[in-house]
Design an enzyme around this catalytic site. Structure first.
Site, PDB file in Angstrom:
ATOM      1  N   LEU A  19       0.831  -1.215   0.000  1.00 47.13           N
ATOM      2  CA  LEU A  19       0.000   0.000   0.000  1.00 47.13           C
ATOM      3  C   LEU A  19       0.860   1.258   0.000  1.00 47.13           C
ATOM      4  O   LEU A  19       0.329   2.369  -0.033  1.00 47.13           O
ATOM      5  CB  LEU A  19      -0.920   0.003   1.229  1.00 47.13           C
ATOM      6  N   THR A  67      11.365  -3.796   1.573  1.00 50.58           N
ATOM      7  CA  THR A  67      10.523  -4.712   2.344  1.00 50.58           C
ATOM      8  C   THR A  67      11.059  -6.131   2.240  1.00 50.58           C
ATOM      9  O   THR A  67      12.160  -6.341   1.712  1.00 50.58           O
ATOM     10  CB  THR A  67       9.031  -4.567   1.934  1.00 50.58           C
ATOM     11  N   LYS A  71      15.354  -6.461   3.865  1.00 49.30           N
ATOM     12  CA  LYS A  71      15.662  -5.417   4.852  1.00 49.30           C
ATOM     13  C   LYS A  71      17.069  -5.560   5.444  1.00 49.30           C
ATOM     14  O   LYS A  71      17.682  -4.571   5.818  1.00 49.30           O
ATOM     15  CB  LYS A  71      14.618  -5.411   5.967  1.00 49.30           C
ATOM     16  N   ASN A  92      14.547  -0.185   6.190  1.00 51.92           N
ATOM     17  CA  ASN A  92      13.322  -0.153   5.374  1.00 51.92           C
ATOM     18  C   ASN A  92      13.236   1.118   4.526  1.00 51.92           C
ATOM     19  O   ASN A  92      12.280   1.283   3.774  1.00 51.92           O
ATOM     20  CB  ASN A  92      12.067  -0.293   6.254  1.00 51.92           C
ATOM     21  N   ASP A 108      10.624   1.518  10.862  1.00 49.56           N
ATOM     22  CA  ASP A 108       9.639   0.572  11.412  1.00 49.56           C
ATOM     23  C   ASP A 108       9.567   0.680  12.940  1.00 49.56           C
ATOM     24  O   ASP A 108       8.472   0.650  13.521  1.00 49.56           O
ATOM     25  CB  ASP A 108       9.996  -0.873  11.035  1.00 49.56           C
ATOM     26  N   GLY A 135      11.793 -10.027  10.469  1.00 45.66           N
ATOM     27  CA  GLY A 135      12.266  -8.649  10.318  1.00 45.66           C
ATOM     28  C   GLY A 135      11.472  -7.647  11.143  1.00 45.66           C
ATOM     29  O   GLY A 135      12.039  -6.706  11.715  1.00 45.66           O
ATOM     30  N   ARG A 159       8.121 -19.903  16.391  1.00 46.83           N
ATOM     31  CA  ARG A 159       7.979 -21.322  16.012  1.00 46.83           C
ATOM     32  C   ARG A 159       9.356 -21.976  15.938  1.00 46.83           C
ATOM     33  O   ARG A 159       9.573 -23.070  16.451  1.00 46.83           O
ATOM     34  CB  ARG A 159       7.261 -21.393  14.657  1.00 46.83           C
ATOM     35  N   THR A 160      10.292 -21.289  15.286  1.00 49.24           N
ATOM     36  CA  THR A 160      11.659 -21.799  15.201  1.00 49.24           C
ATOM     37  C   THR A 160      12.463 -21.162  16.341  1.00 49.24           C
ATOM     38  O   THR A 160      12.881 -20.006  16.254  1.00 49.24           O
ATOM     39  CB  THR A 160      12.279 -21.448  13.829  1.00 49.24           C
ATOM     40  N   TYR A 229      -2.391  -5.964   8.682  1.00 47.24           N
ATOM     41  CA  TYR A 229      -3.491  -5.003   8.520  1.00 47.24           C
ATOM     42  C   TYR A 229      -4.490  -5.446   7.457  1.00 47.24           C
ATOM     43  O   TYR A 229      -5.531  -4.825   7.284  1.00 47.24           O
ATOM     44  CB  TYR A 229      -2.959  -3.596   8.198  1.00 47.24           C
ATOM     45  N   GLY A 250      -1.906  -3.389  12.123  1.00 48.70           N
ATOM     46  CA  GLY A 250      -0.658  -2.770  11.699  1.00 48.70           C
ATOM     47  C   GLY A 250      -0.791  -1.595  10.737  1.00 48.70           C
ATOM     48  O   GLY A 250       0.220  -1.070  10.270  1.00 48.70           O
TER      49      GLY A 250
HETATM   50  P1  ATR Z   1       8.551 -10.163   8.673  1.00 43.62           P
HETATM   51  O1  ATR Z   1       9.711  -9.439   8.119  1.00 43.62           O
HETATM   52  O2  ATR Z   1       7.212  -9.607   8.263  1.00 43.62           O
HETATM   53  O3  ATR Z   1       8.648 -10.308  10.173  1.00 43.62           O
HETATM   54  P2  ATR Z   1       9.518 -12.822   8.181  1.00 43.62           P
HETATM   55  O4  ATR Z   1      10.901 -12.351   8.428  1.00 43.62           O
HETATM   56  O5  ATR Z   1       9.280 -13.708   7.003  1.00 43.62           O
HETATM   57  O6  ATR Z   1       8.531 -11.615   8.021  1.00 43.62           O
HETATM   58  O7  ATR Z   1       8.999 -13.537   9.511  1.00 43.62           O
HETATM   59  C1  ATR Z   1       7.827 -14.250   9.547  1.00 43.62           C
HETATM   60  C2  ATR Z   1       7.559 -14.720  10.986  1.00 43.62           C
HETATM   61  O8  ATR Z   1       6.311 -15.440  10.992  1.00 43.62           O
HETATM   62  C3  ATR Z   1       8.597 -15.671  11.531  1.00 43.62           C
HETATM   63  O9  ATR Z   1       8.737 -15.446  12.921  1.00 43.62           O
HETATM   64  C4  ATR Z   1       7.971 -17.047  11.273  1.00 43.62           C
HETATM   65  O10 ATR Z   1       8.385 -18.074  12.127  1.00 43.62           O
HETATM   66  P3  ATR Z   1       9.646 -19.026  11.736  1.00 43.62           P
HETATM   67  O11 ATR Z   1      10.872 -18.233  12.091  1.00 43.62           O
HETATM   68  O12 ATR Z   1       9.484 -20.240  12.546  1.00 43.62           O
HETATM   69  O13 ATR Z   1       9.560 -19.294  10.247  1.00 43.62           O
HETATM   70  C5  ATR Z   1       6.534 -16.733  11.568  1.00 43.62           C
HETATM   71  N1  ATR Z   1       5.611 -17.699  10.983  1.00 43.62           N
HETATM   72  C6  ATR Z   1       5.288 -17.838   9.668  1.00 43.62           C
HETATM   73  N2  ATR Z   1       4.401 -18.839   9.498  1.00 43.62           N
HETATM   74  C7  ATR Z   1       4.154 -19.359  10.742  1.00 43.62           C
HETATM   75  C8  ATR Z   1       3.324 -20.397  11.252  1.00 43.62           C
HETATM   76  N3  ATR Z   1       2.539 -21.121  10.436  1.00 43.62           N
HETATM   77  N4  ATR Z   1       3.316 -20.635  12.585  1.00 43.62           N
HETATM   78  C9  ATR Z   1       4.072 -19.901  13.410  1.00 43.62           C
HETATM   79  N5  ATR Z   1       4.881 -18.877  13.000  1.00 43.62           N
HETATM   80  C10 ATR Z   1       4.934 -18.616  11.686  1.00 43.62           C
END
Ligand code: ATR
Length: 286
Positions: A19, A67, A71, A92, A108, A135, A159-160, A229, A250
């Site tokens: 956007l 983006t 970044k 950014n 950000d 990020g 998650r990780t 958002y 957001g």
């Molecule tokens: P951004 O810059 O918008 O933060 P990103 O760097 O791609 O985007 O980060 C995405 C986040 O969403 C990560 O924390 C990711 O978790 P992982 O590090 O485990 O990949 C999280 N995420 C994405 N899909 C997910 C899911 N199905 N369940 C839990 N966390 C998820």
């Protein structure tokens, strides 16, 4: 050759749903500036040569947003970083200086804090839970850790697990991250004790996405902030509203980071009326 229009834009992949063009082109129009803000979808191996071209004196580009997923990746191709971008190690916003050198900024973090201020949420002494370690989490954690009046605690879950640990370890090289605890399990976040829950993950982008947290833990005395958002009301925000919590998406962060980027490019504060037009344009298209 006809002179090219003054150009700004956003690099990333994907960028087609951004956007930012709506918001910045609204500002150019309102200011009667003959400039255009464009989408620049780039593959990873194109980023370096794109930025090399931006440095050339005949380039029409005078400012960029960055983006996902670039970044962090743009940093080696820049000449200087603002102090905040250097702390976060995420950019950014790129300002093309008069000598065509490139300076990386990060709006950000400040954009997030500006939205919290608008929501009249003071983080000082508060207990905060952050979901995600990408990020967006990087910028938000940096902003929260660098505040002179800091939150009481930040519990972080991703998650990780290793990625969250790696993020905090990296930030810890440049700032005090003593208030941040990385939890291995989402059940250890103490959401029932939190004043602010921030979702920075992409979970919620799709209407059939689950809510990552146990909704029985969300309470009416907290702010639930989802950086997503679109949709405006994620499953998490719906459950938070049902629990009586205050909620925010957001769009405010998007707005404030954009205003701050624009001000970096122009070197001038934006007038309130122009900012209102930018915000309305976002609300129309979000
Ligand atoms: P951004 O810059 O918008 O933060 P990103 O760097 O791609 O985007 O980060 C995405 C986040 O969403 C990560 O924390 C990711 O978790 P992982 O590090 O485990 O990949 C999280 N995420 C994405 N899909 C997910 C899911 N199905 N369940 C839990 N966390 C998820």
């Amino acid at each position: 050759m006809p002179e090219q229009k003054l150009t700004y834009g956003i690099i990333g992949n994907p960028v087609k749903h951004s956007l930012s063009p709506v918001m910045h082109n609204t500002a150019f129009k309102a200011l009667a500036v003959d400039a255009v803000y464009q989408l620049f979808p780039l593959e990873e191996d194109e980023v370096e040569s794109f930025l090399k071209d931006v440095r050339k004196t005949n380039s029409p580009i005078f400012g960029l947003n960055v983006t996902v997923p670039y970044k962090e990746k743009v940093i080696p191709f820049l000449d200087a970083l603002s102090p905040f971008a250097q702390k976060a190690m995420a950019v950014n916003t790129i300002v093309v200086e008069p000598d065509r050198h490139l300076t990386g900024h990060n709006t950000d973090g400040a954009g997030f804090l500006a939205h919290l201020a608008e929501l009249q949420f003071d983080v000082k002494g508060k207990r905060i839970v952050v979901l995600g370690a990408g990020g967006t989490a990087r910028s938000i954690l940096t902003a929260l850790c660098l505040l002179p009046e800091r939150p009481e605690s930040i519990h972080l879950y991703n998650r990780t697990h290793q990625k969250a640990k790696g993020l905090v370890a990296d930030l810890g090289k440049r700032m005090d991250v003593g208030l941040v605890t990385v939890e291995a399990s989402i059940d250890d976040l103490n959401i029932e004790l939190a004043d602010l829950l921030i979702n920075t993950t992409s979970v919620g982008l799709h209407s059939d996405d689950p809510c990552l947290v146990d909704d029985s833990l969300i309470h009416s005395d907290m702010l639930v902030y989802d950086v997503i958002y679109r949709p405006a009301l994620t499953p998490l925000l719906k459950l938070a509203q049902a629990a009586g919590a205050k909620t925010a998406n957001g769009l405010g962060l998007l707005f404030y980071q954009g205003v701050l980027s624009f001000q970096h490019w122009s070197g001038m504060p934006l007038d309130t009326k122009i900012k209102q037009k930018m915000r309305r344009s976002l609300l129309t298209y979000a």
